[in-house]
Motif scaffolding. Structure first.
Motif, mmCIF file in Angstrom:
data_model
loop_
_atom_site.group_PDB
_atom_site.id
_atom_site.type_symbol
_atom_site.label_atom_id
_atom_site.label_comp_id
_atom_site.label_asym_id
_atom_site.label_seq_id
_atom_site.Cartn_x
_atom_site.Cartn_y
_atom_site.Cartn_z
ATOM 1 N N ASN A 175 4.518 -7.611 4.987
ATOM 2 C CA ASN A 175 5.645 -6.714 4.708
ATOM 3 C C ASN A 175 6.854 -7.186 5.502
ATOM 4 O OD1 ASN A 175 7.145 -4.671 3.725
ATOM 5 N ND2 ASN A 175 6.124 -3.036 4.834
ATOM 6 N N ALA A 210 0.849 0.327 4.020
ATOM 7 C CA ALA A 210 -0.109 0.153 5.118
ATOM 8 C C ALA A 210 -0.962 -1.099 4.909
ATOM 9 C CB ALA A 210 -1.000 1.384 5.243
ATOM 10 N N VAL A 211 -1.366 -1.341 3.677
ATOM 11 C CA VAL A 211 -2.171 -2.529 3.386
ATOM 12 C C VAL A 211 -1.357 -3.787 3.639
ATOM 13 C CG1 VAL A 211 -3.282 -3.827 1.525
ATOM 14 C CG2 VAL A 211 -3.726 -1.381 1.772
ATOM 15 N N GLN A 212 -0.110 -3.783 3.200
ATOM 16 C CA GLN A 212 0.730 -4.954 3.405
ATOM 17 C C GLN A 212 1.000 -5.195 4.884
ATOM 18 O OE1 GLN A 212 3.950 -4.125 0.731
ATOM 19 N NE2 GLN A 212 2.930 -5.208 -0.927
ATOM 20 N N ARG A 213 1.186 -4.120 5.656
ATOM 21 C CA ARG A 213 1.354 -4.304 7.103
ATOM 22 C C ARG A 213 0.097 -4.922 7.696
ATOM 23 N NH1 ARG A 213 3.864 0.734 7.167
ATOM 24 N NH2 ARG A 213 1.913 1.687 7.830
ATOM 25 N N ALA A 214 -1.054 -4.432 7.280
ATOM 26 C CA ALA A 214 -2.321 -4.968 7.782
ATOM 27 C C ALA A 214 -2.490 -6.438 7.396
ATOM 28 C CB ALA A 214 -3.491 -4.144 7.254
ATOM 29 N N MET A 215 -1.968 -6.795 6.236
ATOM 30 C CA MET A 215 -2.052 -8.176 5.775
ATOM 31 C C MET A 215 -0.963 -9.035 6.400
ATOM 32 S SD MET A 215 -2.953 -7.342 1.770
ATOM 33 C CE MET A 215 -2.123 -8.779 1.176
ATOM 34 N N GLY A 216 0.004 -8.415 7.065
ATOM 35 C CA GLY A 216 1.083 -9.162 7.697
ATOM 36 C C GLY A 216 2.117 -9.681 6.737
ATOM 37 N N PRO A 220 -4.229 -13.624 3.043
ATOM 38 C CA PRO A 220 -5.427 -12.857 2.735
ATOM 39 C C PRO A 220 -6.148 -13.489 1.556
ATOM 40 C CG PRO A 220 -3.533 -11.787 1.812
ATOM 41 C CD PRO A 220 -3.023 -12.975 2.600
ATOM 42 N N ARG A 243 -0.820 3.788 -0.353
ATOM 43 C CA ARG A 243 -1.430 2.942 0.682
ATOM 44 C C ARG A 243 -0.875 1.514 0.714
ATOM 45 N NH1 ARG A 243 -4.347 6.396 3.829
ATOM 46 N NH2 ARG A 243 -5.714 7.669 2.568
#
Length: 103
Positions: A76, A68-74, A93, A65
């Motif tokens: 990556n 996906a978490v890093q993309r959500a956090m912006g 974050p 995951r």
């Protein structure tokens, strides 16, 4: 990025000295320095206190995951490894990611 590196990056971003964090968590500077360098075995409660002093929460993210978490956090960035967080993005974050490459 290793957890201790993330702590160091967040501490630098928050511009908090070891003495300031040590005062907040009730630790002597040499002991805090050892923890932040990953020396010895640190209790979870100590890491919780340090995260709180840094106005952060540590979060365990399963490897599958992380991206996906890093993309959500912006955080990556192009070409970055999916298990890393760019130091420039650490303050966005209010979480600290902990992950392991071990299976």
């Amino acid at each position: 990025m290793r957890f201790t590196d993330q702590l160091a990056a967040l501490r630098a971003h928050r511009r908090l000295s070891l003495a300031a964090i040590g005062g907040l968590v009730g630790m002597a500077v040499p002991n805090l320095s050892a923890v932040l360098r990953g020396r010895g075995d640190t209790k979870a409660s100590t890491l919780e206190s340090i995260a709180s002093a840094l106005d952060a929460t540590w979060l365990l993210v399963p490897n599958e995951r992380c991206e996906a978490v890093q993309r959500a956090m912006g955080s990556n960035e192009a070409g970055s490894h999916p298990n890393t967080v760019a130091a420039s993005e650490v303050a966005l974050p209010r979480t600290i990611e902990i992950s392991s490459n071990k299976r």
